[in-house]
Design a protein around this motif. Sequence first.
Motif, mmCIF file in Angstrom:
data_model
loop_
_atom_site.group_PDB
_atom_site.id
_atom_site.type_symbol
_atom_site.label_atom_id
_atom_site.label_comp_id
_atom_site.label_asym_id
_atom_site.label_seq_id
_atom_site.Cartn_x
_atom_site.Cartn_y
_atom_site.Cartn_z
ATOM 1 N N THR A 109 0.854 -1.193 0.000
ATOM 2 C CA THR A 109 0.000 0.000 0.000
ATOM 3 C C THR A 109 0.889 1.242 0.000
ATOM 4 O OG1 THR A 109 -0.106 0.081 2.406
ATOM 5 C CG2 THR A 109 -1.822 -1.187 1.283
ATOM 6 N N GLN A 110 0.257 2.428 -0.024
ATOM 7 C CA GLN A 110 1.016 3.671 -0.033
ATOM 8 C C GLN A 110 1.869 3.837 1.214
ATOM 9 O OE1 GLN A 110 -1.857 6.821 -0.794
ATOM 10 N NE2 GLN A 110 -0.895 7.110 -2.776
ATOM 11 N N ARG A 111 1.361 3.413 2.350
ATOM 12 C CA ARG A 111 2.099 3.668 3.592
ATOM 13 C C ARG A 111 3.124 2.589 3.908
ATOM 14 N NH1 ARG A 111 -2.280 2.343 3.898
ATOM 15 N NH2 ARG A 111 -3.231 4.357 3.838
ATOM 16 N N SER A 112 3.061 1.463 3.241
ATOM 17 C CA SER A 112 4.060 0.417 3.510
ATOM 18 C C SER A 112 5.323 0.737 2.715
ATOM 19 C CB SER A 112 3.518 -0.966 3.147
ATOM 20 O OG SER A 112 3.201 -1.043 1.779
ATOM 21 N N LEU A 113 6.423 0.605 3.348
ATOM 22 C CA LEU A 113 7.706 0.851 2.682
ATOM 23 C C LEU A 113 8.202 -0.465 2.096
ATOM 24 C CD1 LEU A 113 9.269 3.123 5.429
ATOM 25 C CD2 LEU A 113 8.166 3.833 3.302
ATOM 26 N N GLY A 114 7.471 -0.967 1.160
ATOM 27 C CA GLY A 114 7.774 -2.269 0.575
ATOM 28 C C GLY A 114 6.602 -3.207 0.785
ATOM 29 N N LYS A 115 6.903 -4.476 0.834
ATOM 30 C CA LYS A 115 5.863 -5.495 0.955
ATOM 31 C C LYS A 115 5.599 -5.811 2.419
ATOM 32 C CE LYS A 115 7.355 -7.539 -3.343
ATOM 33 N NZ LYS A 115 8.058 -8.626 -3.983
ATOM 34 N N THR A 116 4.324 -5.827 2.787
ATOM 35 C CA THR A 116 3.944 -6.276 4.121
ATOM 36 C C THR A 116 3.729 -7.777 4.030
ATOM 37 O OG1 THR A 116 2.885 -4.155 4.556
ATOM 38 C CG2 THR A 116 2.299 -5.989 5.999
ATOM 39 N N LEU A 117 4.534 -8.519 4.772
ATOM 40 C CA LEU A 117 4.496 -9.978 4.694
ATOM 41 C C LEU A 117 3.799 -10.617 5.881
ATOM 42 C CD1 LEU A 117 8.199 -10.448 3.562
ATOM 43 C CD2 LEU A 117 6.163 -10.498 2.116
ATOM 44 N N LYS A 118 3.597 -9.851 6.970
ATOM 45 C CA LYS A 118 2.938 -10.396 8.148
ATOM 46 C C LYS A 118 2.311 -9.263 8.944
ATOM 47 C CE LYS A 118 7.206 -10.349 10.764
ATOM 48 N NZ LYS A 118 8.097 -11.029 11.643
ATOM 49 N N GLY A 119 1.468 -9.650 9.895
ATOM 50 C CA GLY A 119 0.839 -8.666 10.763
ATOM 51 C C GLY A 119 -0.545 -8.256 10.298
ATOM 52 N N SER A 120 -1.092 -7.263 10.986
ATOM 53 C CA SER A 120 -2.446 -6.785 10.683
ATOM 54 C C SER A 120 -2.497 -5.268 10.624
ATOM 55 C CB SER A 120 -3.424 -7.309 11.737
ATOM 56 O OG SER A 120 -3.029 -6.847 13.019
ATOM 57 N N ASP A 121 -1.398 -4.652 10.212
ATOM 58 C CA ASP A 121 -1.319 -3.195 10.215
ATOM 59 C C ASP A 121 -1.619 -2.550 8.875
ATOM 60 O OD1 ASP A 121 -0.511 -3.370 12.856
ATOM 61 O OD2 ASP A 121 1.614 -3.425 12.336
ATOM 62 N N ASP A 122 -1.666 -3.296 7.801
ATOM 63 C CA ASP A 122 -1.828 -2.683 6.492
ATOM 64 C C ASP A 122 -3.297 -2.556 6.112
ATOM 65 O OD1 ASP A 122 -0.463 -1.337 4.564
ATOM 66 O OD2 ASP A 122 0.630 -3.068 3.830
ATOM 67 N N PHE A 123 -3.604 -1.479 5.391
ATOM 68 C CA PHE A 123 -4.982 -1.231 4.972
ATOM 69 C C PHE A 123 -5.003 -0.348 3.740
ATOM 70 C CE2 PHE A 123 -3.805 1.790 8.277
ATOM 71 C CZ PHE A 123 -4.094 3.019 7.694
ATOM 72 N N ILE A 124 -6.169 -0.323 3.096
ATOM 73 C CA ILE A 124 -6.425 0.536 1.936
ATOM 74 C C ILE A 124 -7.525 1.514 2.342
ATOM 75 C CG2 ILE A 124 -7.129 0.635 -0.467
ATOM 76 C CD1 ILE A 124 -6.465 -2.353 -0.692
ATOM 77 N N LEU A 125 -7.318 2.807 2.058
ATOM 78 C CA LEU A 125 -8.332 3.824 2.367
ATOM 79 C C LEU A 125 -9.190 4.110 1.146
ATOM 80 C CD1 LEU A 125 -6.262 6.359 4.496
ATOM 81 C CD2 LEU A 125 -8.094 4.859 5.290
ATOM 82 N N PHE A 126 -10.487 4.346 1.412
ATOM 83 C CA PHE A 126 -11.472 4.707 0.400
ATOM 84 C C PHE A 126 -12.053 6.061 0.795
ATOM 85 C CE2 PHE A 126 -11.034 0.205 0.525
ATOM 86 C CZ PHE A 126 -11.159 -0.225 -0.782
ATOM 87 N N PHE A 127 -11.964 7.043 -0.088
ATOM 88 C CA PHE A 127 -12.362 8.409 0.244
ATOM 89 C C PHE A 127 -13.677 8.796 -0.423
ATOM 90 C CE2 PHE A 127 -7.759 8.180 0.603
ATOM 91 C CZ PHE A 127 -7.568 8.699 1.880
ATOM 92 N N PRO A 128 -14.423 9.727 0.206
ATOM 93 C CA PRO A 128 -15.709 10.164 -0.357
ATOM 94 C C PRO A 128 -15.566 10.924 -1.675
ATOM 95 C CG PRO A 128 -15.318 11.159 1.818
ATOM 96 C CD PRO A 128 -14.151 10.306 1.507
ATOM 97 N N THR A 129 -14.363 11.329 -2.006
ATOM 98 C CA THR A 129 -14.122 12.069 -3.248
ATOM 99 C C THR A 129 -14.057 11.159 -4.466
ATOM 100 O OG1 THR A 129 -11.745 11.925 -2.829
ATOM 101 C CG2 THR A 129 -12.878 13.909 -2.062
ATOM 102 N N GLY A 130 -14.201 9.858 -4.273
ATOM 103 C CA GLY A 130 -14.128 8.923 -5.387
ATOM 104 C C GLY A 130 -12.697 8.503 -5.672
ATOM 105 N N PHE A 131 -11.950 8.236 -4.623
ATOM 106 C CA PHE A 131 -10.553 7.828 -4.765
ATOM 107 C C PHE A 131 -10.283 6.685 -3.805
ATOM 108 C CE2 PHE A 131 -6.055 8.117 -3.538
ATOM 109 C CZ PHE A 131 -5.444 8.118 -4.785
ATOM 110 N N VAL A 132 -9.613 5.667 -4.298
ATOM 111 C CA VAL A 132 -9.136 4.565 -3.460
ATOM 112 C C VAL A 132 -7.617 4.553 -3.578
ATOM 113 C CG1 VAL A 132 -9.457 2.874 -5.310
ATOM 114 C CG2 VAL A 132 -9.240 2.089 -2.980
ATOM 115 N N GLU A 133 -6.955 4.313 -2.469
ATOM 116 C CA GLU A 133 -5.499 4.301 -2.504
ATOM 117 C C GLU A 133 -4.986 3.199 -3.429
ATOM 118 O OE1 GLU A 133 -3.872 5.879 1.700
ATOM 119 O OE2 GLU A 133 -4.546 3.798 1.674
#
Length: 169
Positions: A109-133
Amino acid sequence: MNENKGFTLIELSVVIFLLGLFLLVAVPRFKEITEINIKSASRRLSAVIRYLYSEAAFKKRVYRLTFDIDRNEYRVEVVEGNEFVVPKDPMLQKIWKLPKGVYFKDVITQRSLGKTLKGSDDFILFFPTGFVEPAVIHLETENGINYTIATKPYTGGTIVYDRYVEFGR
């Protein structure tokens, strides 16, 4: 009366032949089942992404799709006040689990500095302006089949590849 309590060579040969025939038919089916599972998982995840894109724009709310890579699960959260909470919408309260034999290989994702291989911290944001990360999700099966799901930021759609695809930053 015959006191022999054993199997003849012919009987054993027939049983071994039948077991071999069963395995010849069953093993390719197992591969097909895992391929069906990864196709199903990628379609379901793509549908959730498209739905959240629409919901965010329609309801003018910020949503996020959170990944728990260790448990092979993902769930939806919405902003209430200043924090993310489970949505009141029963359809979005579900925690989706990947089918048996299918795993998250990595999430980018945008906030990960590379590949997230484990854990539960990564997510994708969806905005009301019609944009998904922009995000890339790689799924893998036990026997090495890979699928790649990439979000389309301005349309909310996804592109699904039936292989592992690397994207440049």
